[in-house]
Scaffold this motif. Sequence first.
Motif, PDB file in Angstrom:
ATOM      1  N   ILE A  14       0.997  -1.128   0.057  1.00 36.80           N
ATOM      2  CA  ILE A  14      -0.050   0.104  -0.133  1.00 36.80           C
ATOM      3  C   ILE A  14       0.950   1.251   0.002  1.00 36.80           C
ATOM      4  O   ILE A  14       1.761   1.274   0.814  1.00 36.80           O
ATOM      5  CB  ILE A  14      -0.812   0.092   1.176  1.00 36.80           C
ATOM      6  CG1 ILE A  14      -1.782  -1.417   1.194  1.00 36.80           C
ATOM      7  CG2 ILE A  14      -1.765   1.326   1.452  1.00 36.80           C
ATOM      8  CD1 ILE A  14      -2.643  -1.404   2.463  1.00 36.80           C
ATOM      9  N   PRO A  15       0.508   2.313  -0.717  1.00 39.62           N
ATOM     10  CA  PRO A  15       1.375   3.367  -1.016  1.00 39.62           C
ATOM     11  C   PRO A  15       1.352   4.544   0.208  1.00 39.62           C
ATOM     12  O   PRO A  15       0.148   4.298   0.761  1.00 39.62           O
ATOM     13  CB  PRO A  15       0.935   4.100  -2.378  1.00 39.62           C
ATOM     14  CG  PRO A  15      -0.415   3.453  -2.633  1.00 39.62           C
ATOM     15  CD  PRO A  15      -0.533   2.227  -1.915  1.00 39.62           C
ATOM     16  N   PRO A  16       2.405   5.231   0.512  1.00 43.74           N
ATOM     17  CA  PRO A  16       2.341   6.028   1.613  1.00 43.74           C
ATOM     18  C   PRO A  16       0.992   6.864   1.300  1.00 43.74           C
ATOM     19  O   PRO A  16       0.680   7.278   0.556  1.00 43.74           O
ATOM     20  CB  PRO A  16       3.649   6.811   1.681  1.00 43.74           C
ATOM     21  CG  PRO A  16       4.466   5.663   1.014  1.00 43.74           C
ATOM     22  CD  PRO A  16       3.609   4.951  -0.139  1.00 43.74           C
ATOM     23  N   GLY A  17       0.478   7.344   2.528  1.00 48.02           N
ATOM     24  CA  GLY A  17      -0.609   8.425   2.308  1.00 48.02           C
ATOM     25  C   GLY A  17      -1.770   7.725   2.479  1.00 48.02           C
ATOM     26  O   GLY A  17      -2.852   8.291   2.541  1.00 48.02           O
ATOM     27  N   THR A  18      -2.043   6.303   2.896  1.00 49.00           N
ATOM     28  CA  THR A  18      -3.226   5.472   2.656  1.00 49.00           C
ATOM     29  C   THR A  18      -3.247   5.129   4.305  1.00 49.00           C
ATOM     30  O   THR A  18      -4.529   4.378   4.507  1.00 49.00           O
ATOM     31  CB  THR A  18      -3.199   4.461   1.789  1.00 49.00           C
ATOM     32  OG1 THR A  18      -2.408   3.591   2.100  1.00 49.00           O
ATOM     33  CG2 THR A  18      -3.285   5.027   0.253  1.00 49.00           C
ATOM     34  N   HIS A  19      -2.599   5.144   5.064  1.00 49.50           N
ATOM     35  CA  HIS A  19      -2.439   4.671   6.406  1.00 49.50           C
ATOM     36  C   HIS A  19      -3.068   5.518   7.223  1.00 49.50           C
ATOM     37  O   HIS A  19      -2.460   6.006   8.203  1.00 49.50           O
ATOM     38  CB  HIS A  19      -1.144   4.194   6.683  1.00 49.50           C
ATOM     39  CG  HIS A  19      -0.221   5.070   6.789  1.00 49.50           C
ATOM     40  ND1 HIS A  19       0.249   5.553   5.539  1.00 49.50           N
ATOM     41  CD2 HIS A  19       0.620   5.602   7.695  1.00 49.50           C
ATOM     42  CE1 HIS A  19       1.433   6.530   6.062  1.00 49.50           C
ATOM     43  NE2 HIS A  19       1.646   6.498   7.503  1.00 49.50           N
ATOM     44  N   GLY A  74       3.316   2.431   6.912  1.00 52.75           N
ATOM     45  CA  GLY A  74       2.657   2.986   5.756  1.00 52.75           C
ATOM     46  C   GLY A  74       2.426   1.802   4.718  1.00 52.75           C
ATOM     47  O   GLY A  74       1.717   1.764   3.737  1.00 52.75           O
ATOM     48  N   GLN A  75       3.361   0.637   4.887  1.00 48.14           N
ATOM     49  CA  GLN A  75       3.254  -0.398   3.959  1.00 48.14           C
ATOM     50  C   GLN A  75       2.432  -1.499   4.212  1.00 48.14           C
ATOM     51  O   GLN A  75       1.631  -1.434   5.444  1.00 48.14           O
ATOM     52  CB  GLN A  75       4.838  -1.054   3.809  1.00 48.14           C
ATOM     53  CG  GLN A  75       5.761  -0.227   3.167  1.00 48.14           C
ATOM     54  CD  GLN A  75       7.003  -0.752   2.633  1.00 48.14           C
ATOM     55  OE1 GLN A  75       6.989  -2.100   2.270  1.00 48.14           O
ATOM     56  NE2 GLN A  75       8.114  -0.032   2.362  1.00 48.14           N
ATOM     57  N   ALA A  76       2.166  -2.406   3.030  1.00 47.72           N
ATOM     58  CA  ALA A  76       0.875  -3.060   3.446  1.00 47.72           C
ATOM     59  C   ALA A  76       0.846  -3.981   4.664  1.00 47.72           C
ATOM     60  O   ALA A  76      -0.096  -4.070   5.338  1.00 47.72           O
ATOM     61  CB  ALA A  76       0.863  -4.137   2.237  1.00 47.72           C
ATOM     62  N   GLU A 321     -10.751  -2.966   0.842  1.00 47.22           N
ATOM     63  CA  GLU A 321     -10.681  -1.652   0.622  1.00 47.22           C
ATOM     64  C   GLU A 321      -9.185  -1.529   0.564  1.00 47.22           C
ATOM     65  O   GLU A 321      -8.624  -0.634  -0.159  1.00 47.22           O
ATOM     66  CB  GLU A 321     -11.386  -0.796   1.917  1.00 47.22           C
ATOM     67  CG  GLU A 321     -12.715  -0.806   1.658  1.00 47.22           C
ATOM     68  CD  GLU A 321     -13.422  -0.056   3.028  1.00 47.22           C
ATOM     69  OE1 GLU A 321     -12.435   0.182   3.829  1.00 47.22           O
ATOM     70  OE2 GLU A 321     -14.649  -0.234   3.163  1.00 47.22           O
ATOM     71  N   LEU A 322      -8.276  -2.058   1.431  1.00 44.14           N
ATOM     72  CA  LEU A 322      -6.784  -1.922   1.392  1.00 44.14           C
ATOM     73  C   LEU A 322      -5.915  -2.653   0.391  1.00 44.14           C
ATOM     74  O   LEU A 322      -5.079  -2.508   0.475  1.00 44.14           O
ATOM     75  CB  LEU A 322      -6.355  -2.176   3.009  1.00 44.14           C
ATOM     76  CG  LEU A 322      -6.981  -1.527   4.248  1.00 44.14           C
ATOM     77  CD1 LEU A 322      -6.547  -1.905   5.389  1.00 44.14           C
ATOM     78  CD2 LEU A 322      -6.271   0.164   3.942  1.00 44.14           C
ATOM     79  N   GLY A 323      -6.970  -3.541  -0.510  1.00 46.63           N
ATOM     80  CA  GLY A 323      -6.159  -3.987  -1.472  1.00 46.63           C
ATOM     81  C   GLY A 323      -5.782  -5.503  -1.259  1.00 46.63           C
ATOM     82  O   GLY A 323      -5.051  -6.133  -2.225  1.00 46.63           O
ATOM     83  N   GLY A 324      -6.281  -6.038  -0.226  1.00 42.74           N
ATOM     84  CA  GLY A 324      -6.114  -7.630   0.124  1.00 42.74           C
ATOM     85  C   GLY A 324      -7.284  -8.403   0.391  1.00 42.74           C
ATOM     86  O   GLY A 324      -8.362  -7.961   0.262  1.00 42.74           O
TER      87      GLY A 324
END
Length: 358
Positions: A14-19, A74-76, A321-324
């Motif tokens: 997950i890219p920074p800024g989404t956490h 911030g990473q997945a 929502e978080l991509g997993g």
Amino acid sequence: MRAGRGGAGNAEGIPPGTHGLGMTGNSTSGIGGIGLPRRALLAASAALAAPRPASAQGAWPEKPVRIIVPFPPGQAADILTRVIADELSKRWPQRVVVENRGGGAGAPALEAAARAAPDGTTLVAGTSGTLGVNPSVLPNLPYDAERDFAFIGNVAVLPLLLVANPAAPWRTAPQVVAAAKQRPGAIDLATAGPATSQHMSAELFSHRTGARFNMVHYRGSGPAMADLLAGTVPLMFDSVTSALPQIQAGKAIPIAVTTPQRAPQLPQVPTIAEAVAPGYAAYGWTGLCGPAGLPEPILRKVNADLNAILRDPAIQSRFIELGGTVAPGTPEDFAGFVRREIAQWREVARIANVRLEG
């Protein structure tokens, strides 16, 4: 193979800024500002002071539990582990905290967990990179991925995918493979860096289809995606999480996903297995481990609580929502999964001559 540009980025997830998640632990609300009657306050104080039943005394864990995450915040793996830590804190008598130890391809963090006391108070987020890939690409790895850990359970699978710049002439995986076979090694394919899940998935794609590409490695998904959008490279292997906003905006074209089943975030996009390479399967993942020798009752308890969390529909929706996607299962399931991952990436690393120095 050539190196791409860019600064440090998010190599797997997950890219920074989404956490937007807070720190882990039990958040308690005070009673200040609420005018409770004095009798009620005295009753509450008495209840708190009363001795706990014998069955509750000595309940594990008796002190806070830390989960080491082998990446920066911030990473997945960090974000998904924090969701689990928060939920475990609600179920256990002690809080669960996340400790980030980035650097060194995650090896120092895994080494610290392997050397910790096997009492259940130190756990670690084991990932596709640190457990699946590192044993084949890092010389002098300071831990044995198969012997130094108790495998509690997988947490989530993170689908990857092949994406193209809209100006590229390909819209399907067979078209990409045919073009690469016509010009072996001439088509640039961007990855988030050498030996990342994206890179290894791309090498497996190349091996299984017989299509050769010029792998262009960047320092994270962000710089690689920037060059894809600019047309500097026509193709990229990326995480669904990172690529999804660009796909939704029409700035990137999804070609195929790497998981055995279609990704719930992109149900219209075929898998590589169904499109061009039967049996192909590759993905990022993060699971929960402890040091080898973890007592069986603790192993089973943590696994049971983890699975209960992962089967919660609210958590399942959050992970999507978080991509997993959630990946509940037994410790035996997870141990077998890790062994298969190590074997697969060992073969890919050998064929593609993938090695990391230092």
